[in-house]
Design an enzyme around this catalytic site. Sequence first.
Site, PDB file in Angstrom:
ATOM      1  N   ALA A  50      40.929  40.265  34.492  1.00  0.00           N
ATOM      2  CA  ALA A  50      40.842  41.724  34.629  1.00  0.00           C
ATOM      3  C   ALA A  50      39.448  42.295  34.330  1.00  0.00           C
ATOM      4  O   ALA A  50      38.860  42.984  35.163  1.00  0.00           O
ATOM      5  CB  ALA A  50      41.923  42.369  33.746  1.00  0.00           C
ATOM      6  N   ASP A 235      46.529  42.280  32.115  1.00  0.00           N
ATOM      7  CA  ASP A 235      45.944  42.847  33.329  1.00  0.00           C
ATOM      8  C   ASP A 235      46.215  44.331  33.442  1.00  0.00           C
ATOM      9  O   ASP A 235      45.455  45.062  34.080  1.00  0.00           O
ATOM     10  CB  ASP A 235      46.466  42.091  34.551  1.00  0.00           C
ATOM     11  CG  ASP A 235      45.936  40.665  34.567  1.00  0.00           C
ATOM     12  OD1 ASP A 235      46.523  39.811  33.881  1.00  0.00           O
ATOM     13  OD2 ASP A 235      44.896  40.435  35.222  1.00  0.00           O
TER      14      ASP A 235
HETATM   15  C1  LIG Z   1      40.893  38.668  30.166  1.00  0.00           C
HETATM   16  S1  LIG Z   1      42.042  39.177  31.319  1.00  0.00           S
HETATM   17  C2  LIG Z   1      42.520  37.681  32.001  1.00  0.00           C
HETATM   18  C3  LIG Z   1      43.840  37.803  32.695  1.00  0.00           C
HETATM   19  O1  LIG Z   1      43.638  37.740  34.119  1.00  0.00           O
HETATM   20  C4  LIG Z   1      44.296  36.597  34.588  1.00  0.00           C
HETATM   21  O2  LIG Z   1      44.782  36.748  35.885  1.00  0.00           O
HETATM   22  P1  LIG Z   1      43.964  36.113  37.129  1.00  0.00           P
HETATM   23  O3  LIG Z   1      43.490  34.752  36.716  1.00  0.00           O
HETATM   24  O4  LIG Z   1      44.997  36.094  38.250  1.00  0.00           O
HETATM   25  O5  LIG Z   1      42.835  37.077  37.405  1.00  0.00           O
HETATM   26  C5  LIG Z   1      45.430  36.411  33.613  1.00  0.00           C
HETATM   27  O6  LIG Z   1      46.464  37.347  33.804  1.00  0.00           O
HETATM   28  C6  LIG Z   1      44.700  36.633  32.318  1.00  0.00           C
HETATM   29  O7  LIG Z   1      45.486  36.895  31.202  1.00  0.00           O
END
Ligand SMILES: CSC[C@H]1O[C@H](OP(=O)(O)O)[C@H](O)[C@@H]1O
Length: 343
Positions: A50, A235
């Site tokens: 995020a 997120d």
């Molecule tokens: C530090 S927020 C990271 C958060 O985002 C990830 O999702 P994605 O890899 O699909 O962008 C995941 O939900 C993490 O917790």
Amino acid sequence: MPQELRAVDWTGNSLALIDQTVLPHRTETRRIRDVDDLVDAIRRLVVRGAPAIGAAGAYGVALAMLQGQREGWSREEVLAAVARIRAARPTAVNLMVCVDRVLTRFDDGLDAVLAEAAEVQREDVAANRAMGAFGADWLLKRVGADRPLRVLTHCNTGALATAGWGTALGVIRELHARGRLEVVYADETRPLLQGSRLTAWELVQEGIPHFVQADGAAPGTILRGSVDAAIVGADRIAANGDTANKVGTVGVALACADVGVPFLVAAPTTTVDLSTATGADIHIELRGEDEVLEWAGVRTAPAGSRGHNPAFDVTPGRLVTGLVTERGVLEVSAGELPGDQLK
Ligand SMILES: CSC[C@H]1O[C@H](OP(=O)(O)O)[C@H](O)[C@@H]1O
């Protein structure tokens, strides 16, 4: 070292993104000069997490302005391009918040936009450092400081997912720096393996002891008493504390609740969306079926099987022991988050 790496960096006239789809086996940087390439990079998780996609979106406004200068776009065409960046992924509210913040400087010109984007990046690193300290203090006080802690985490919330240091992994880094961390259980995080590919890479680089485990092992690891706490990222956090995070998170929270292990969410206030009342109102990104039906281009499920691939799930606020932000740790119970402490 990974905690100092920059998943997103501005080069003066382009974005430099560490390509997270090829880690840990290759470290490659993608130079992004066009809006369509940035949208693609966000959608393919070249850049992900995020706060990291928030920072990428912030610089994306400048990218659209520069491409507009090169290609003779009108103001409306530049703003339409920015809207495509803003809509590249629907769940992480940081993308919309950071783009909207930088857009407030749009009519002041490119330098002002770049200055605001750089401030977004600086503030995120500072927020993560503060979260690390607040989260470590809270855990050592809650769980006890008589021995190092065993912590479980899900997905990747490190320097790769942010502007630097990390959110949940930033708390883990802080515990390690204080000599108060025994081991990390890192969920592999199917289907894209952000845990076994990215979190493990960050932990190995820093010599932080850890196990990679199957996502399905997490509840058993918790119920068997192998961890003192679980800490994850977010997120989007709704006004009542319901938290959207990588799919598989809610199973961790349920197991923690069953045995009274603290379940912490670490996220900057830019991830809190007080305009979204509950988790039921959060748009959960549905990704392509093939991500769960194959791996590395090799089909794992039989022909004829369909794939169900929600990228996130929603943990009810009642299961969140504490929300760690740059303002401190909020002990979350069912009900409204104290908005005055979060915005
Ligand atoms: C530090 S927020 C990271 C958060 O985002 C990830 O999702 P994605 O890899 O699909 O962008 C995941 O939900 C993490 O917790």
